[in-house]
Design an enzyme around this catalytic site. Sequence first.
Site, PDB file in Angstrom:
ATOM      1  N   SER A 132       0.814  -1.213   0.000  1.00  0.00           N
ATOM      2  CA  SER A 132       0.000   0.000   0.000  1.00  0.00           C
ATOM      3  C   SER A 132       0.856   1.275   0.000  1.00  0.00           C
ATOM      4  O   SER A 132       1.504   1.586  -0.984  1.00  0.00           O
ATOM      5  CB  SER A 132      -0.953  -0.044   1.200  1.00  0.00           C
ATOM      6  OG  SER A 132      -1.960   0.914   1.078  1.00  0.00           O
TER       7      SER A 132
ATOM      8  N   ASP B  11      10.409   5.974  -9.876  1.00  0.00           N
ATOM      9  CA  ASP B  11       9.997   6.738 -11.057  1.00  0.00           C
ATOM     10  C   ASP B  11      10.751   8.057 -11.192  1.00  0.00           C
ATOM     11  O   ASP B  11      11.016   8.528 -12.301  1.00  0.00           O
ATOM     12  CB  ASP B  11       8.489   7.007 -11.014  1.00  0.00           C
ATOM     13  CG  ASP B  11       7.678   5.729 -11.196  1.00  0.00           C
ATOM     14  OD1 ASP B  11       8.234   4.753 -11.728  1.00  0.00           O
ATOM     15  OD2 ASP B  11       6.499   5.707 -10.793  1.00  0.00           O
TER      16      ASP B  11
ATOM     17  N   LYS C  76      -0.991  -4.478  -3.534  1.00  0.00           N
ATOM     18  CA  LYS C  76      -2.363  -3.991  -3.306  1.00  0.00           C
ATOM     19  C   LYS C  76      -2.426  -2.529  -3.716  1.00  0.00           C
ATOM     20  O   LYS C  76      -1.905  -1.655  -3.026  1.00  0.00           O
ATOM     21  CB  LYS C  76      -2.797  -4.139  -1.854  1.00  0.00           C
ATOM     22  CG  LYS C  76      -4.262  -3.712  -1.649  1.00  0.00           C
ATOM     23  CD  LYS C  76      -4.692  -3.770  -0.200  1.00  0.00           C
ATOM     24  CE  LYS C  76      -6.168  -3.419  -0.077  1.00  0.00           C
ATOM     25  NZ  LYS C  76      -6.496  -2.048  -0.487  1.00  0.00           N
TER      26      LYS C  76
END
Length: 707
Positions: free
Chosen positions: A485, A496, A510
């Site tokens: 999460s 990123d 998840k």
Amino acid sequence: MRYQLSPRRISMKRSFISATLALVLGLGALPLAAKTSQADPWEYLQPDRDQVIASLNVVELLQRHHYSKPPLDDARSEKIYQGYLKMLDPARSYFTAADIAEFDRWKDKFDDLLKKGDLEPGFHIYKRQLERQQDRLNYVQGLLAKGVDKIDFTVDESLLVDREKAPWAKDVAELDDLWRKRLKDEVLRLKLAGKEPKAIQELLTKRYKAQQARLQQTRSEDVFQAYINAFAMTYDPHTNYLSPDSAENFDINMSLSLEGIGAVLQSDNEHVKVVRLVPAGPAEKSKQISPADKIVGVGQGDEEIVDVIGWRLDEVVKLIRGPKGSKVRLEVIPASNAPNDMTSKVVSITREAVKLEEQAAKKSILKIEQDGRPYKLGVIEIPAFYLDFKAFRAGDPDYKSTTRDVKKLITELQADKVDGIVIDLRNNGGGSLQEATELTGLFIDKGPTVLVRNSDGRVDVLADEQDGAFYKGPMAVLINRLSASASEIFAGAMQDYHRALILGGQTFGKGTVQTIQPLNHGELKLTLAKFYRVSGQSTQHRGVVPDIAYPDVMDNKEIGESALPEAMPWDSIRPAIKPELDPIKPFLTELKNRYDARTADNPDFNFARERLALSRELMAEKTVSLNEAKRRAQQADIEKRQLAIENARRVAKGEEPLKELKKEDEDDVLAQNEEDKKTKPEDDAYLAETGHILIDYLKLNTRLAKQ
């Protein structure tokens, strides 16, 4: 815009439900249940008006507001049917082929019946399962009455244990033979675990009688909840119906977190399996319970332990919960056991609330000697993404939060002149989305941190609005399968933005958001949004894949989002940032080569690889022998291989090898390793290797800059 994850109501067109309800409940309406004979002991199990209304509410909510909005059609009807059969008879050991042939008439009709509020097929199939279960319990108790000491274990026969895709039994005689073998296997497992025939006889007799007694306590609500969940969970594994009783315990049912001991559980056929441990919770602090362990017994204080094999998850939860400060004893089969090894241990845990300060981020300094030079790396362990909401909303200037604590720790580490920082997110199950966003902001200039796509297709962008990064130095993020999460959001953003090396294991996966919708009867937990990284990639199903992967310490097929049925797929949307030159990519091949060379003979890495390989080999076996001599030989071989794996690590580390591997010894070793990690981060093989890789990157990057 600040995205809120708090439960909210979803408006529905009541006219649709009212009109449909009139058809179902009015004069001349379809019957709520078929007539049953006077001899039927389950005749009292009938759907009531509230349940019919609730089922129509669920149909409407899922069709209009679920994230995916898949159609409720014949294809979904087939999924509902297969899911319901799997829920009621996962090992295909109750229903016969004739039962299935009878049920097949509804295979493509569940969609139409649910739209009408007709619950009869769901109740009919459930009651048939109760009837078959009663028959099986009567049969197996008849076999037990003859005495377990009369069972012949010299016969060369086997039992198919993986029956998920086994053909349905042709008739009762075939079921009788299956259950005879199942009983024989249970007795043999207990015998090999060291129990005497008398104790085995008493244990199994008590177990089956308890299961029989619970059958008689079945309520209409149990049937309704099972059937509606078989429907709801065809959409995704986190969408489910909570009965009024379950809704009262929202904190448990929302995450299956056990109040008092801090463990996340799920059903695993006839067992209850530990999925993860809440950081700083009583179970985690005991160092005696691990993910994938199976709970087979529960005792209050010093009272007798109650066998809970075959119990429903909510029943086990009720036994484990209790007043703060009281003790609960759990009988556990460790995940490290071989699949057929029923050897258990008893763990005593004092129930208590998890304190926020115990989940706080902590720092340590990792000292590494590499290429003849000493290095110091700061390690910040973040067990959870926490925020003291009460103090925050009250305007307390000293409120605790992950970001504030990490900021302070970074300042202290910089004062110690560390060469870089490692953020340790292993076993971090998530927490505050706000904190994941704000923590990301400490390490980037400014910009988006996570995207949230809603069921209507709207994408909300959460962002760090502050100019400048608080820490601009080199860093790595250490993750594993239990990083979930909010952990995945942070690690994904660091990857990123090319801000850190991401090392360790693939995360949980998840990437969905749920809300609670109150119904007239119970509640519906509904998936209505999905997380995406700033690169546009979903964290759902796939999670975050590390730049360099370490050996898994647990089987990803057993734990993680991808292990759940009907898990929503990975996908991607338009990225929120423009692609930039990746400063890490040019060095990755060399970093991996150095990692491979350094860990090829690393005792802890080899131990993890070999233990997981053995576990997967054993889990792949579909049948077990019911011949005692063969089973003992197989068990002895497994124990010999486990001992060899453990001793290979010990010898490589200069430690004394063991003559035999006892469960107590293994637990003591694991507990001691955990204690060592608190004071000696260098002894944590994965943390130490993360330091080596970060130092490699520093040196390579410096060399490039000088060219």
